[in-house]
Scaffold this motif. Structure first.
Motif, PDB file in Angstrom:
ATOM      1  N   PHE A  22       0.828  -1.204   0.000  1.00 21.41           N
ATOM      2  CA  PHE A  22       0.000   0.000   0.000  1.00 21.41           C
ATOM      3  C   PHE A  22       0.869   1.263   0.000  1.00 21.41           C
ATOM      4  O   PHE A  22       0.614   2.199  -0.765  1.00 21.41           O
ATOM      5  CB  PHE A  22      -0.941   0.009   1.210  1.00 21.41           C
ATOM      6  CG  PHE A  22      -2.179  -0.829   1.019  1.00 21.41           C
ATOM      7  CD1 PHE A  22      -3.026  -0.630  -0.061  1.00 21.41           C
ATOM      8  CD2 PHE A  22      -2.499  -1.825   1.923  1.00 21.41           C
ATOM      9  CE1 PHE A  22      -4.154  -1.411  -0.245  1.00 21.41           C
ATOM     10  CE2 PHE A  22      -3.635  -2.607   1.758  1.00 21.41           C
ATOM     11  CZ  PHE A  22      -4.463  -2.401   0.671  1.00 21.41           C
ATOM     12  N   TRP A 260      -6.537   0.874   8.653  1.00 23.14           N
ATOM     13  CA  TRP A 260      -6.723   0.604   7.229  1.00 23.14           C
ATOM     14  C   TRP A 260      -6.157  -0.745   6.844  1.00 23.14           C
ATOM     15  O   TRP A 260      -4.968  -1.031   7.017  1.00 23.14           O
ATOM     16  CB  TRP A 260      -6.070   1.681   6.358  1.00 23.14           C
ATOM     17  CG  TRP A 260      -6.064   1.279   4.909  1.00 23.14           C
ATOM     18  CD1 TRP A 260      -5.035   0.730   4.208  1.00 23.14           C
ATOM     19  CD2 TRP A 260      -7.165   1.331   3.996  1.00 23.14           C
ATOM     20  NE1 TRP A 260      -5.412   0.439   2.921  1.00 23.14           N
ATOM     21  CE2 TRP A 260      -6.718   0.801   2.758  1.00 23.14           C
ATOM     22  CE3 TRP A 260      -8.476   1.778   4.095  1.00 23.14           C
ATOM     23  CZ2 TRP A 260      -7.536   0.721   1.638  1.00 23.14           C
ATOM     24  CZ3 TRP A 260      -9.291   1.701   2.979  1.00 23.14           C
ATOM     25  CH2 TRP A 260      -8.826   1.181   1.770  1.00 23.14           C
ATOM     26  N   ASN A 261      -6.981  -1.583   6.364  1.00 18.36           N
ATOM     27  CA  ASN A 261      -6.642  -2.790   5.616  1.00 18.36           C
ATOM     28  C   ASN A 261      -7.912  -3.591   5.408  1.00 18.36           C
ATOM     29  O   ASN A 261      -8.393  -4.248   6.329  1.00 18.36           O
ATOM     30  CB  ASN A 261      -5.580  -3.663   6.293  1.00 18.36           C
ATOM     31  CG  ASN A 261      -4.925  -4.568   5.237  1.00 18.36           C
ATOM     32  OD1 ASN A 261      -5.607  -5.096   4.364  1.00 18.36           O
ATOM     33  ND2 ASN A 261      -3.624  -4.735   5.303  1.00 18.36           N
ATOM     34  N   PRO A 262      -8.481  -3.534   4.237  1.00 15.57           N
ATOM     35  CA  PRO A 262      -9.773  -4.180   3.982  1.00 15.57           C
ATOM     36  C   PRO A 262      -9.674  -5.652   3.602  1.00 15.57           C
ATOM     37  O   PRO A 262     -10.695  -6.291   3.341  1.00 15.57           O
ATOM     38  CB  PRO A 262     -10.314  -3.361   2.802  1.00 15.57           C
ATOM     39  CG  PRO A 262      -9.079  -2.989   2.041  1.00 15.57           C
ATOM     40  CD  PRO A 262      -8.014  -2.742   3.084  1.00 15.57           C
ATOM     41  N   ILE A 263      -8.463  -6.194   3.565  1.00 18.19           N
ATOM     42  CA  ILE A 263      -8.272  -7.532   3.006  1.00 18.19           C
ATOM     43  C   ILE A 263      -8.342  -8.591   4.107  1.00 18.19           C
ATOM     44  O   ILE A 263      -7.705  -8.465   5.163  1.00 18.19           O
ATOM     45  CB  ILE A 263      -6.930  -7.615   2.260  1.00 18.19           C
ATOM     46  CG1 ILE A 263      -6.959  -6.636   1.073  1.00 18.19           C
ATOM     47  CG2 ILE A 263      -6.649  -9.033   1.772  1.00 18.19           C
ATOM     48  CD1 ILE A 263      -5.641  -6.482   0.373  1.00 18.19           C
ATOM     49  N   GLN A 281      -4.616  -8.514  -4.530  1.00 20.40           N
ATOM     50  CA  GLN A 281      -5.803  -8.014  -3.839  1.00 20.40           C
ATOM     51  C   GLN A 281      -5.622  -6.551  -3.435  1.00 20.40           C
ATOM     52  O   GLN A 281      -6.545  -5.739  -3.564  1.00 20.40           O
ATOM     53  CB  GLN A 281      -6.080  -8.869  -2.598  1.00 20.40           C
ATOM     54  CG  GLN A 281      -6.570 -10.271  -2.896  1.00 20.40           C
ATOM     55  CD  GLN A 281      -7.936 -10.272  -3.563  1.00 20.40           C
ATOM     56  OE1 GLN A 281      -8.830  -9.511  -3.185  1.00 20.40           O
ATOM     57  NE2 GLN A 281      -8.090 -11.110  -4.571  1.00 20.40           N
ATOM     58  N   ALA A 282      -4.436  -6.211  -2.948  1.00 18.44           N
ATOM     59  CA  ALA A 282      -4.177  -4.838  -2.520  1.00 18.44           C
ATOM     60  C   ALA A 282      -4.323  -3.854  -3.675  1.00 18.44           C
ATOM     61  O   ALA A 282      -4.821  -2.733  -3.497  1.00 18.44           O
ATOM     62  CB  ALA A 282      -2.781  -4.739  -1.907  1.00 18.44           C
ATOM     63  N   LYS A 284      -6.388  -3.724  -5.943  1.00 18.06           N
ATOM     64  CA  LYS A 284      -7.791  -3.373  -6.193  1.00 18.06           C
ATOM     65  C   LYS A 284      -8.246  -2.210  -5.318  1.00 18.06           C
ATOM     66  O   LYS A 284      -9.249  -1.567  -5.613  1.00 18.06           O
ATOM     67  CB  LYS A 284      -8.683  -4.587  -5.922  1.00 18.06           C
ATOM     68  CG  LYS A 284      -8.415  -5.781  -6.832  1.00 18.06           C
ATOM     69  CD  LYS A 284      -9.302  -6.958  -6.449  1.00 18.06           C
ATOM     70  CE  LYS A 284      -9.013  -8.175  -7.322  1.00 18.06           C
ATOM     71  NZ  LYS A 284      -9.856  -9.347  -6.929  1.00 18.06           N
ATOM     72  N   TYR A 285      -7.497  -1.957  -4.254  1.00 22.92           N
ATOM     73  CA  TYR A 285      -7.900  -0.915  -3.304  1.00 22.92           C
ATOM     74  C   TYR A 285      -7.012   0.323  -3.388  1.00 22.92           C
ATOM     75  O   TYR A 285      -7.015   1.146  -2.477  1.00 22.92           O
ATOM     76  CB  TYR A 285      -7.854  -1.470  -1.879  1.00 22.92           C
ATOM     77  CG  TYR A 285      -8.892  -2.525  -1.600  1.00 22.92           C
ATOM     78  CD1 TYR A 285     -10.182  -2.178  -1.192  1.00 22.92           C
ATOM     79  CD2 TYR A 285      -8.587  -3.880  -1.737  1.00 22.92           C
ATOM     80  CE1 TYR A 285     -11.138  -3.146  -0.928  1.00 22.92           C
ATOM     81  CE2 TYR A 285      -9.537  -4.862  -1.471  1.00 22.92           C
ATOM     82  CZ  TYR A 285     -10.806  -4.482  -1.072  1.00 22.92           C
ATOM     83  OH  TYR A 285     -11.757  -5.450  -0.811  1.00 22.92           O
ATOM     84  N   LYS A 286      -6.272   0.463  -4.472  1.00 24.14           N
ATOM     85  CA  LYS A 286      -5.320   1.569  -4.560  1.00 24.14           C
ATOM     86  C   LYS A 286      -5.996   2.920  -4.388  1.00 24.14           C
ATOM     87  O   LYS A 286      -5.552   3.748  -3.573  1.00 24.14           O
ATOM     88  CB  LYS A 286      -4.583   1.533  -5.898  1.00 24.14           C
ATOM     89  CG  LYS A 286      -3.595   2.685  -6.078  1.00 24.14           C
ATOM     90  CD  LYS A 286      -2.813   2.583  -7.378  1.00 24.14           C
ATOM     91  CE  LYS A 286      -1.834   3.738  -7.521  1.00 24.14           C
ATOM     92  NZ  LYS A 286      -1.041   3.642  -8.757  1.00 24.14           N
ATOM     93  N   ASP A 288      -8.844   3.703  -3.051  1.00 23.14           N
ATOM     94  CA  ASP A 288      -9.388   3.840  -1.696  1.00 23.14           C
ATOM     95  C   ASP A 288      -8.280   4.180  -0.707  1.00 23.14           C
ATOM     96  O   ASP A 288      -8.445   5.047   0.154  1.00 23.14           O
ATOM     97  CB  ASP A 288     -10.079   2.545  -1.267  1.00 23.14           C
ATOM     98  CG  ASP A 288     -11.330   2.257  -2.070  1.00 23.14           C
ATOM     99  OD1 ASP A 288     -11.942   3.222  -2.576  1.00 23.14           O
ATOM    100  OD2 ASP A 288     -11.696   1.081  -2.191  1.00 23.14           O
ATOM    101  N   PHE A 289      -7.158   3.485  -0.831  1.00 20.37           N
ATOM    102  CA  PHE A 289      -6.050   3.750   0.077  1.00 20.37           C
ATOM    103  C   PHE A 289      -5.540   5.177  -0.071  1.00 20.37           C
ATOM    104  O   PHE A 289      -5.334   5.889   0.924  1.00 20.37           O
ATOM    105  CB  PHE A 289      -4.900   2.774  -0.164  1.00 20.37           C
ATOM    106  CG  PHE A 289      -3.635   3.170   0.544  1.00 20.37           C
ATOM    107  CD1 PHE A 289      -3.543   3.095   1.924  1.00 20.37           C
ATOM    108  CD2 PHE A 289      -2.538   3.658  -0.174  1.00 20.37           C
ATOM    109  CE1 PHE A 289      -2.378   3.484   2.587  1.00 20.37           C
ATOM    110  CE2 PHE A 289      -1.381   4.042   0.487  1.00 20.37           C
ATOM    111  CZ  PHE A 289      -1.303   3.962   1.867  1.00 20.37           C
TER     112      PHE A 289
END
Length: 299
Positions: A22, A260-263, A281-282, A284-286, A288-289
């Motif tokens: 991230f 923060w960490n949705p995984i 997986q991470a 996919k959340y770029k 959002d992060f």
């Protein structure tokens, strides 16, 4: 009232690939700690904090993590021939990776890179039953090498041997503060008189630990000694510590607090084969992060 940006990186073995990746998503001109007042972390999070505090770019550390995590989990000979042998992994191999990440810098050297940055990483002295907070606030630890701090805070029982500090045995900081945030804010208050209301805390986590198989009574009672060490004692201690830390943090009155960490992760802290999928997986959340990170920095 002055406020302080506090970045804390959670422990969690190979799941450190998540906060590492991230942070590597930040623009190249933002891959430093210029806008952050405090960095902390424990276990693998402490290893990352040690690296970042001496100016290592986030993207560099992410590359090292992805390419060399397997070296950190090299089986000891006894563990290869006896599944019940503990600790499971060699220290010389993880020490080489830590040295290549951090080099010979000391805690006192942090100010050469970030003059105003406060650094706080916990470890547990099990000889004297004492929490140690390695920090650069009081000057007490300035001569200690950061690679040693990384070794101390990541010495997870059943995985790695305890480490020597004089005649003391030092082990994983995650045993007492898996996020590292409680140690960090306590040191700030005790040594600098900074109130919790002055803190904007960003905990960069290693995933919400979800065991894919429910821990039923029969499963728990039928686990082997090895299973208890690897499937229960460490992952479930990490999970309970995390839940407790988050509950306390939400009650402590910080100006801002986020985790923060949705995984979702599976608790297998040493399964390096998961890293490519974690990184995927991470990704996919770029967006959002980056949104959450930028909001925190501009509060």
């Amino acid at each position: 009232m002055k406020r302080y940006k506090v970045l804390v990186i959670e422990g969690g073995g190979i799941f450190g690939a998540l906060p590492s990746h991230f942070l590597s998503m930040l623009p190249s001109d933002a891959q430093n700690l210029d806008k952050i007042d405090v960095i902390g972390g424990c276990s693998v999070g402490g290893m990352l904090a040690c690296s970042y505090a001496i100016g290592r770019p986030f993207i560099y550390i992410d590359n090292v993590f992805q390419k060399r995590a397997k070296e950190c989990f090299t089986k000891r000979f006894n563990a290869k021939i006896n599944l019940l042998a503990s600790p499971s992994y060699r220290t010389d191999t993880i020490d080489r990776v830590i040295h290549d990440m951090i080099g010979d810098a000391t805690i006192g050297d942090i100010k050469k890179h970030y003059p105003k940055l406060k650094f706080i990483v916990p470890a547990l002295d099990i000889t004297n039953d004492e929490l140690i907070a390695f920090e650069n606030i009081t000057g007490k630890w300035d001569s200690i090498k950061l690679e040693k701090v990384a070794q101390y805070t990541s010495a997870a029982p059943s995985y790695f041997e305890g480490r020597a500090l004089g005649d003391r045995c030092i082990t994983d900081g995650g045993l007492i503060d898996v996020q590292g945030v409680l140690t960090a804010v306590a040191e700030l208050k005790q040594n600098l008189g900074i109130s919790f209301e002055q803190l904007d805390v960003f905990v960069l986590g290693t995933g919400e630990d979800i065991d894919p198989n429910p821990m039923t009574l029969s499963r728990y009672n039928n686990l082997s000694l090895l299973g208890i060490a690897t499937d229960v004692l460490v992952p479930y201690a990490v999970l309970s510590n995390k839940l407790w830390s988050k509950k306390l943090c939400n009650a402590m009155g910080f100006h801002y607090y986020t985790y923060w960490n949705p995984i979702k992760t599976n608790g297998k802290l040493d399964d390096v084969s998961q890293i490519p999928e974690l990184v995927k997986q991470a990704d996919k959340y770029k967006d959002d992060f980056l949104n959450v990170w930028n909001y925190w920095l501009t509060l």
